[in-house]
Design a protein around this motif. Structure first.
Motif, PDB file in Angstrom:
ATOM      1  N   LYS A  85       0.586  -1.110  -0.039  1.00  0.00           N
ATOM      2  CA  LYS A  85      -0.077   0.048   0.039  1.00  0.00           C
ATOM      3  C   LYS A  85       0.851   1.348  -0.042  1.00  0.00           C
ATOM      4  O   LYS A  85       0.755   2.299  -0.760  1.00  0.00           O
ATOM      5  N   ALA A  86       1.965   1.278   0.740  1.00  0.00           N
ATOM      6  CA  ALA A  86       2.811   2.401   0.774  1.00  0.00           C
ATOM      7  C   ALA A  86       3.496   2.461  -0.436  1.00  0.00           C
ATOM      8  O   ALA A  86       3.553   3.805  -1.038  1.00  0.00           O
ATOM      9  N   MET A  87       3.892   1.423  -1.382  1.00  0.00           N
ATOM     10  CA  MET A  87       4.427   1.660  -2.500  1.00  0.00           C
ATOM     11  C   MET A  87       3.419   1.977  -3.554  1.00  0.00           C
ATOM     12  O   MET A  87       3.973   2.807  -4.601  1.00  0.00           O
ATOM     13  N   ALA A  88       2.377   1.692  -3.332  1.00  0.00           N
ATOM     14  CA  ALA A  88       1.048   2.208  -4.295  1.00  0.00           C
ATOM     15  C   ALA A  88       0.943   3.301  -4.214  1.00  0.00           C
ATOM     16  O   ALA A  88       1.020   4.332  -5.270  1.00  0.00           O
ATOM     17  N   LEU A  89       0.869   4.291  -2.889  1.00  0.00           N
ATOM     18  CA  LEU A  89       0.635   5.306  -2.549  1.00  0.00           C
ATOM     19  C   LEU A  89       1.928   6.203  -2.996  1.00  0.00           C
ATOM     20  O   LEU A  89       1.560   7.340  -3.905  1.00  0.00           O
ATOM     21  N   SER A  90       3.154   5.920  -3.007  1.00  0.00           N
ATOM     22  CA  SER A  90       4.178   6.547  -3.464  1.00  0.00           C
ATOM     23  C   SER A  90       4.235   6.582  -4.741  1.00  0.00           C
ATOM     24  O   SER A  90       4.529   7.532  -5.509  1.00  0.00           O
ATOM     25  N   ALA A  91       3.939   5.537  -5.573  1.00  0.00           N
ATOM     26  CA  ALA A  91       4.169   5.494  -7.100  1.00  0.00           C
ATOM     27  C   ALA A  91       2.857   6.469  -7.859  1.00  0.00           C
ATOM     28  O   ALA A  91       3.055   7.118  -8.776  1.00  0.00           O
ATOM     29  N   ALA A  92       1.658   6.457  -7.045  1.00  0.00           N
ATOM     30  CA  ALA A  92       0.489   6.936  -7.512  1.00  0.00           C
ATOM     31  C   ALA A  92       0.820   8.564  -7.563  1.00  0.00           C
ATOM     32  O   ALA A  92       0.550   9.264  -8.421  1.00  0.00           O
ATOM     33  N   ILE A  93       1.240   9.203  -6.297  1.00  0.00           N
ATOM     34  CA  ILE A  93       1.451  10.568  -6.417  1.00  0.00           C
ATOM     35  C   ILE A  93       2.636  10.974  -7.031  1.00  0.00           C
ATOM     36  O   ILE A  93       2.933  12.088  -7.505  1.00  0.00           O
ATOM     37  N   LYS A  94       3.551  10.220  -7.385  1.00  0.00           N
ATOM     38  CA  LYS A  94       4.723  10.347  -8.226  1.00  0.00           C
ATOM     39  C   LYS A  94       4.218  10.475  -9.546  1.00  0.00           C
ATOM     40  O   LYS A  94       4.721  11.423 -10.196  1.00  0.00           O
ATOM     41  N   ALA A  95       3.288   9.494 -10.217  1.00  0.00           N
ATOM     42  CA  ALA A  95       3.017   9.518 -11.675  1.00  0.00           C
ATOM     43  C   ALA A  95       2.107  10.679 -11.780  1.00  0.00           C
ATOM     44  O   ALA A  95       1.978  11.022 -12.745  1.00  0.00           O
ATOM     45  N   LEU A  96       1.180  10.873 -10.899  1.00  0.00           N
ATOM     46  CA  LEU A  96       0.326  11.859 -11.123  1.00  0.00           C
ATOM     47  C   LEU A  96       0.519  13.249 -10.940  1.00  0.00           C
ATOM     48  O   LEU A  96      -0.015  14.265 -11.329  1.00  0.00           O
ATOM     49  N   LEU A 253      -0.121  21.664 -11.478  1.00  0.00           N
ATOM     50  CA  LEU A 253       0.955  21.514 -10.398  1.00  0.00           C
ATOM     51  C   LEU A 253       1.768  20.331 -10.500  1.00  0.00           C
ATOM     52  O   LEU A 253       1.176  19.337 -10.622  1.00  0.00           O
ATOM     53  N   SER A 254       2.965  20.452  -9.990  1.00  0.00           N
ATOM     54  CA  SER A 254       3.738  19.311  -9.931  1.00  0.00           C
ATOM     55  C   SER A 254       4.863  19.512  -8.893  1.00  0.00           C
ATOM     56  O   SER A 254       5.348  20.686  -8.555  1.00  0.00           O
ATOM     57  N   GLY A 255       5.157  18.531  -8.333  1.00  0.00           N
ATOM     58  CA  GLY A 255       5.982  18.370  -7.192  1.00  0.00           C
ATOM     59  C   GLY A 255       5.696  19.136  -6.155  1.00  0.00           C
ATOM     60  O   GLY A 255       4.462  18.970  -5.673  1.00  0.00           O
ATOM     61  N   ARG A 256       6.308  19.446  -5.001  1.00  0.00           N
ATOM     62  CA  ARG A 256       6.011  20.114  -3.856  1.00  0.00           C
ATOM     63  C   ARG A 256       4.709  21.287  -3.995  1.00  0.00           C
ATOM     64  O   ARG A 256       3.751  21.170  -3.124  1.00  0.00           O
ATOM     65  N   PRO A 257       4.759  21.786  -4.723  1.00  0.00           N
ATOM     66  CA  PRO A 257       3.690  23.044  -4.951  1.00  0.00           C
ATOM     67  C   PRO A 257       2.272  22.236  -5.311  1.00  0.00           C
ATOM     68  O   PRO A 257       1.219  22.751  -4.964  1.00  0.00           O
ATOM     69  N   ALA A 258       2.305  21.051  -5.760  1.00  0.00           N
ATOM     70  CA  ALA A 258       1.143  20.194  -6.106  1.00  0.00           C
ATOM     71  C   ALA A 258       0.503  19.736  -4.608  1.00  0.00           C
ATOM     72  O   ALA A 258      -0.714  19.306  -4.578  1.00  0.00           O
ATOM     73  N   LEU A 259       1.346  19.933  -3.614  1.00  0.00           N
ATOM     74  CA  LEU A 259       0.817  19.728  -2.136  1.00  0.00           C
ATOM     75  C   LEU A 259      -0.196  20.804  -1.532  1.00  0.00           C
ATOM     76  O   LEU A 259      -0.956  20.758  -0.793  1.00  0.00           O
ATOM     77  N   ASP A 260      -0.160  21.905  -2.402  1.00  0.00           N
ATOM     78  CA  ASP A 260      -0.686  23.289  -1.782  1.00  0.00           C
ATOM     79  C   ASP A 260      -2.415  22.994  -1.701  1.00  0.00           C
ATOM     80  O   ASP A 260      -2.991  23.202  -0.901  1.00  0.00           O
ATOM     81  N   PRO A 261      -3.076  22.575  -2.659  1.00  0.00           N
ATOM     82  CA  PRO A 261      -4.634  22.414  -2.668  1.00  0.00           C
ATOM     83  C   PRO A 261      -4.842  21.212  -1.688  1.00  0.00           C
ATOM     84  O   PRO A 261      -6.025  21.324  -1.012  1.00  0.00           O
ATOM     85  N   LEU A 262      -3.849  20.429  -1.434  1.00  0.00           N
ATOM     86  CA  LEU A 262      -4.273  19.534  -0.207  1.00  0.00           C
ATOM     87  C   LEU A 262      -4.307  20.598   1.136  1.00  0.00           C
ATOM     88  O   LEU A 262      -5.114  20.136   1.968  1.00  0.00           O
ATOM     89  N   TYR A 263      -3.406  21.223   1.190  1.00  0.00           N
ATOM     90  CA  TYR A 263      -3.123  22.141   2.400  1.00  0.00           C
ATOM     91  C   TYR A 263      -4.742  23.085   2.559  1.00  0.00           C
ATOM     92  O   TYR A 263      -5.275  23.341   3.554  1.00  0.00           O
ATOM     93  N   GLU A 264      -5.003  23.324   1.446  1.00  0.00           N
ATOM     94  CA  GLU A 264      -6.107  24.213   1.319  1.00  0.00           C
ATOM     95  C   GLU A 264      -7.516  23.444   1.923  1.00  0.00           C
ATOM     96  O   GLU A 264      -8.289  23.966   2.588  1.00  0.00           O
TER      97      GLU A 264
END
Length: 273
Positions: A85-96, A253-264
């Motif tokens: 599950k950890a690998m799936a999550l890691s791979a998904a947020i990297k790919a997307l 958005l890609s990379g760390r800026p892609a985390l901004d909508p999550l913070y919002e």
């Protein structure tokens, strides 16, 4: 570290859901497994030529070679039984989203090899515990100290920690949460007390987050439960996850800026808690 999230009840078929069918979860997991194998190989190569000087092992050199501090955006904390599950999550947020996630088992899996290396460097049989129990205890203490220090530095350098809260990682006793994993316990405690580091992109005059948001070995036979406080971790549900990914992709958005909508999403309180 800026903030931490507690992930519960996410169906790991979300890979297809958020990617619009462009890739399967299993494909992403295979890609991530390849990355982990590559990382482990590089670590082993880095220490291949380490040795002793004047009878003293340079612990700083050994630790930095064995646990190199590579750059990641997110630290994924998980039970070793939830590695897929950890690998799936890691791979998904990297790919997307282009987000690089560190799966802690990449380092954890190297602990036993480090113990073997320390036995070898001290003139013992690397495949067997030292004949002197105090020598073996000293080696294990040094190995665990190096691992814990490295995990702490990695959590500190990542912008987020995402903890996979599953029945295999956490057990509930009434209102209390407990874990049998010493390493999970250590990682969550580190995430609670480590310094809060505001991302640089929020220090340069860009819009600020909503002020209401304030971030804040398992196979061993011995079983000790540790009370674990998860109150500082924001809830990241399946619904929030999907909305986060779709929003980030709609903004390109890609990379760390892609985390901004999550913070919002969590700071506005529209879907959190």
């Amino acid at each position: 570290m800026f903030c931490g999230f507690q992930i519960k009840d996410i169906g790991f078929d979300f890979c297809d859901e958020v990617a619009g069918g462009s890739g399967t979860c299993e494909t992403l997991k295979l890609q991530e497994r390849s990355l982990i194998n590559s990382f482990s190989t590089k670590v082993k190569e880095a220490v291949a030529h380490l040795g002793e000087k004047d009878g003293v092992i340079d612990g700083d050199v050994l630790e930095s070679a064995w646990y190199p501090q590579l750059k990641f955006d997110v630290f994924i904390s998980h039970s070793h039984t939830n590695l897929d599950k950890a690998m799936a999550l890691s791979a998904a947020i990297k790919a997307l989203l282009g987000i690089d996630a560190f799966v802690d088992s990449c380092v954890w899996k190297c602990r036993d090899q480090l113990i073997e290396k320390l036995r070898e460097l001290t003139g013992n049989d690397p495949a067997k515990p030292c004949a002197n129990p105090s020598d073996e205890g000293e080696i294990i203490a040094h190995a665990d100290m190096m691992l814990n220090n490295s995990l702490m530095r990695m959590i500190d350098s990542c912008e987020c920690l995402m903890f996979l809260d599953t029945p295999r990682s956490i057990c509930r006793d009434g209102l209390a949460s407990k874990t049998f994993s010493a390493w999970l316990y250590s990682e969550i405690v580190i995430s609670k007390y480590i310094r809060i580091s505001v991302p640089e992109r929020y220090r340069k005059g860009r819009r600020m987050l909503n002020e209401s948001y304030v971030p804040a070995m398992d196979s061993f036979a011995l079983k000790i439960s540790h009370g674990i406080d998860l109150a500082h971790l924001k809830q990241l549900t399946h619904e929030i996850f999907v909305k986060w990914v779709k929003t980030a992709k709609s903004r390109s958005l890609s990379g760390r800026p892609a985390l901004d909508p999550l913070y919002e999403l969590v700071s506005l309180g529209s879907m959190a808690d």
